[in-house]
Design a protein around this motif. Structure first.
Motif, PDB file in Angstrom:
ATOM      1  N   LYS A  12       0.837  -1.188   0.144  1.00 54.23           N
ATOM      2  CA  LYS A  12       0.146   0.155  -0.033  1.00 54.23           C
ATOM      3  C   LYS A  12       0.799   1.164   0.030  1.00 54.23           C
ATOM      4  O   LYS A  12       0.297   2.177  -0.689  1.00 54.23           O
ATOM      5  N   SER A  13       1.907   1.268   0.598  1.00 51.66           N
ATOM      6  CA  SER A  13       2.836   2.487   0.775  1.00 51.66           C
ATOM      7  C   SER A  13       3.769   2.594  -0.710  1.00 51.66           C
ATOM      8  O   SER A  13       3.653   3.807  -0.938  1.00 51.66           O
ATOM      9  N   LEU A  14       3.750   1.584  -1.279  1.00 55.81           N
ATOM     10  CA  LEU A  14       4.360   1.881  -2.684  1.00 55.81           C
ATOM     11  C   LEU A  14       3.505   2.190  -3.637  1.00 55.81           C
ATOM     12  O   LEU A  14       3.682   2.942  -4.289  1.00 55.81           O
ATOM     13  N   ALA A  15       2.280   1.786  -3.669  1.00 57.75           N
ATOM     14  CA  ALA A  15       1.175   2.220  -4.613  1.00 57.75           C
ATOM     15  C   ALA A  15       0.709   3.615  -4.338  1.00 57.75           C
ATOM     16  O   ALA A  15       0.657   4.373  -5.215  1.00 57.75           O
ATOM     17  N   PHE A  16       0.958   4.169  -3.079  1.00 60.97           N
ATOM     18  CA  PHE A  16       0.534   5.243  -2.572  1.00 60.97           C
ATOM     19  C   PHE A  16       1.869   6.369  -3.158  1.00 60.97           C
ATOM     20  O   PHE A  16       1.437   7.312  -3.689  1.00 60.97           O
ATOM     21  N   ALA A  17       3.072   5.924  -3.051  1.00 62.74           N
ATOM     22  CA  ALA A  17       4.027   6.684  -3.528  1.00 62.74           C
ATOM     23  C   ALA A  17       3.947   6.753  -5.290  1.00 62.74           C
ATOM     24  O   ALA A  17       4.113   7.704  -5.589  1.00 62.74           O
ATOM     25  N   MET A  18       3.626   5.842  -5.560  1.00 59.13           N
ATOM     26  CA  MET A  18       3.412   5.862  -7.022  1.00 59.13           C
ATOM     27  C   MET A  18       2.499   6.863  -7.598  1.00 59.13           C
ATOM     28  O   MET A  18       2.547   7.729  -8.476  1.00 59.13           O
ATOM     29  N   ARG A  19       1.312   6.926  -6.889  1.00 60.18           N
ATOM     30  CA  ARG A  19       0.351   7.995  -7.099  1.00 60.18           C
ATOM     31  C   ARG A  19       0.851   9.306  -6.626  1.00 60.18           C
ATOM     32  O   ARG A  19       0.440  10.349  -7.454  1.00 60.18           O
ATOM     33  N   ILE A  20       1.606   9.507  -5.808  1.00 57.34           N
ATOM     34  CA  ILE A  20       2.249  10.843  -5.470  1.00 57.34           C
ATOM     35  C   ILE A  20       3.284  11.215  -6.568  1.00 57.34           C
ATOM     36  O   ILE A  20       3.388  12.234  -6.869  1.00 57.34           O
ATOM     37  N   VAL A  21       4.014  10.366  -7.063  1.00 55.55           N
ATOM     38  CA  VAL A  21       4.868  10.669  -8.098  1.00 55.55           C
ATOM     39  C   VAL A  21       4.103  11.071  -9.301  1.00 55.55           C
ATOM     40  O   VAL A  21       4.551  12.257  -9.814  1.00 55.55           O
ATOM     41  N   ARG A  22       3.175  10.536  -9.468  1.00 63.31           N
ATOM     42  CA  ARG A  22       2.075  11.158 -10.737  1.00 63.31           C
ATOM     43  C   ARG A  22       1.670  12.250 -10.377  1.00 63.31           C
ATOM     44  O   ARG A  22       1.514  13.238 -11.297  1.00 63.31           O
ATOM     45  N   LEU A  23       1.290  12.531  -9.251  1.00 66.08           N
ATOM     46  CA  LEU A  23       0.576  13.740  -8.887  1.00 66.08           C
ATOM     47  C   LEU A  23       1.668  14.913  -8.859  1.00 66.08           C
ATOM     48  O   LEU A  23       1.404  15.983  -9.728  1.00 66.08           O
ATOM     49  N   HIS A  24       2.920  14.689  -8.560  1.00 64.74           N
ATOM     50  CA  HIS A  24       3.924  15.542  -8.818  1.00 64.74           C
ATOM     51  C   HIS A  24       4.148  15.685 -10.060  1.00 64.74           C
ATOM     52  O   HIS A  24       4.344  17.129 -10.547  1.00 64.74           O
ATOM     53  N   ARG A  25       4.346  14.821 -11.105  1.00 65.23           N
ATOM     54  CA  ARG A  25       4.594  15.144 -12.572  1.00 65.23           C
ATOM     55  C   ARG A  25       3.398  15.891 -13.085  1.00 65.23           C
ATOM     56  O   ARG A  25       3.779  16.917 -13.904  1.00 65.23           O
ATOM     57  N   TYR A  26       2.232  15.645 -12.904  1.00 66.09           N
ATOM     58  CA  TYR A  26       1.182  16.383 -13.131  1.00 66.09           C
ATOM     59  C   TYR A  26       1.258  17.920 -12.796  1.00 66.09           C
ATOM     60  O   TYR A  26       0.879  18.993 -13.188  1.00 66.09           O
ATOM     61  N   LEU A  27       1.457  18.248 -11.361  1.00 62.81           N
ATOM     62  CA  LEU A  27       1.549  19.451 -10.841  1.00 62.81           C
ATOM     63  C   LEU A  27       2.459  20.248 -11.635  1.00 62.81           C
ATOM     64  O   LEU A  27       2.457  21.646 -11.844  1.00 62.81           O
ATOM     65  N   VAL A  28       3.708  19.734 -11.707  1.00 66.02           N
ATOM     66  CA  VAL A  28       4.935  20.342 -12.372  1.00 66.02           C
ATOM     67  C   VAL A  28       4.555  20.592 -14.069  1.00 66.02           C
ATOM     68  O   VAL A  28       4.770  21.499 -14.669  1.00 66.02           O
ATOM     69  N   ASP A  29       4.030  19.472 -14.995  1.00 69.50           N
ATOM     70  CA  ASP A  29       3.793  19.715 -16.085  1.00 69.50           C
ATOM     71  C   ASP A  29       2.510  20.638 -16.550  1.00 69.50           C
ATOM     72  O   ASP A  29       2.574  21.463 -17.588  1.00 69.50           O
ATOM     73  N   GLU A  30       1.609  20.238 -15.673  1.00 73.79           N
ATOM     74  CA  GLU A  30       0.340  21.015 -16.062  1.00 73.79           C
ATOM     75  C   GLU A  30      -0.055  22.348 -15.413  1.00 73.79           C
ATOM     76  O   GLU A  30      -0.546  23.184 -16.163  1.00 73.79           O
ATOM     77  N   LYS A  31       0.270  22.194 -13.980  1.00 75.05           N
ATOM     78  CA  LYS A  31       0.215  23.485 -13.371  1.00 75.05           C
ATOM     79  C   LYS A  31       1.187  24.466 -13.089  1.00 75.05           C
ATOM     80  O   LYS A  31       1.162  25.460 -12.791  1.00 75.05           O
ATOM     81  N   LYS A  32       2.442  23.893 -13.563  1.00 77.15           N
ATOM     82  CA  LYS A  32       3.701  24.664 -13.293  1.00 77.15           C
ATOM     83  C   LYS A  32       4.011  25.027 -11.889  1.00 77.15           C
ATOM     84  O   LYS A  32       4.405  26.131 -11.571  1.00 77.15           O
ATOM     85  N   GLU A  33       3.529  23.929 -11.047  1.00 80.38           N
ATOM     86  CA  GLU A  33       3.746  24.343  -9.459  1.00 80.38           C
ATOM     87  C   GLU A  33       5.029  23.627  -9.198  1.00 80.38           C
ATOM     88  O   GLU A  33       4.898  22.138  -9.204  1.00 80.38           O
ATOM     89  N   TYR A  34       5.926  23.960  -8.530  1.00 81.19           N
ATOM     90  CA  TYR A  34       7.140  23.354  -8.239  1.00 81.19           C
ATOM     91  C   TYR A  34       7.477  23.119  -6.691  1.00 81.19           C
ATOM     92  O   TYR A  34       8.149  22.332  -6.354  1.00 81.19           O
ATOM     93  N   THR A  35       6.838  24.168  -5.981  1.00 82.95           N
ATOM     94  CA  THR A  35       7.427  24.137  -4.252  1.00 82.95           C
ATOM     95  C   THR A  35       6.601  23.218  -3.716  1.00 82.95           C
ATOM     96  O   THR A  35       7.046  22.175  -2.959  1.00 82.95           O
ATOM     97  N   LEU A  36       5.256  23.326  -3.612  1.00 83.46           N
ATOM     98  CA  LEU A  36       4.260  22.287  -2.991  1.00 83.46           C
ATOM     99  C   LEU A  36       4.462  21.008  -3.542  1.00 83.46           C
ATOM    100  O   LEU A  36       4.399  19.955  -2.818  1.00 83.46           O
TER     101      LEU A  36
END
Length: 120
Positions: A12-36
């Motif tokens: 479960k912690s690995l699956a959650f980490a992968m969701r967080i990695v995808r969220l980070h990628r989305y935030l950087v690529d689509e929202k141009k959000e880098y700090t949070l």
């Protein structure tokens, strides 16, 4: 390399980490959000890092300590997710989905840390 499929908290912690990695990628690529996005990436992936360290630790004491750190990282992840929600970087539906998984992890970690403390 195959993950530890026989240990629910590791899976479960690995699956959650992968969701967080995808969220980070989305935030950087689509929202141009880098700090949070960087903060939630660190906190959200560190849950699994500390779970793994606990499982492969040298002692029962180390196990309890690392699971406690993982639990605190789950709480920290909630904070960063809330900031992303309130800052309009993610929808309420996205937040609720991630936070449901985070809450489940936090409950498992709380149960593990309590039972470890009782058994010492």
């Amino acid at each position: 390399m195959k993950p530890d499929t026989d240990n629910p908290i590791v899976v479960k912690s690995l699956a959650f980490a992968m969701r967080i990695v995808r969220l980070h990628r989305y935030l950087v690529d689509e929202k141009k959000e880098y700090t949070l996005s960087r903060e939630v990436l660190i906190a959200g992936t560190n849950i699994g890092k500390h779970v793994k360290e606990a499982v492969y630790g040298e002692s029962r004491e180390r196990f309890g300590l690392e699971m406690g750190v993982a639990r605190r990282k789950a709480a920290e992840t909630e904070y960063w997710l809330q900031l992303l929600l309130f800052g309009d970087y993610m929808s309420e539906v996205e937040f609720n989905s991630l936070d449901l998984d985070r809450t489940e992890l936090a409950k498992m970690l709380t149960s593990i840390t309590k039972s470890t403390a009782q058994n010492e």
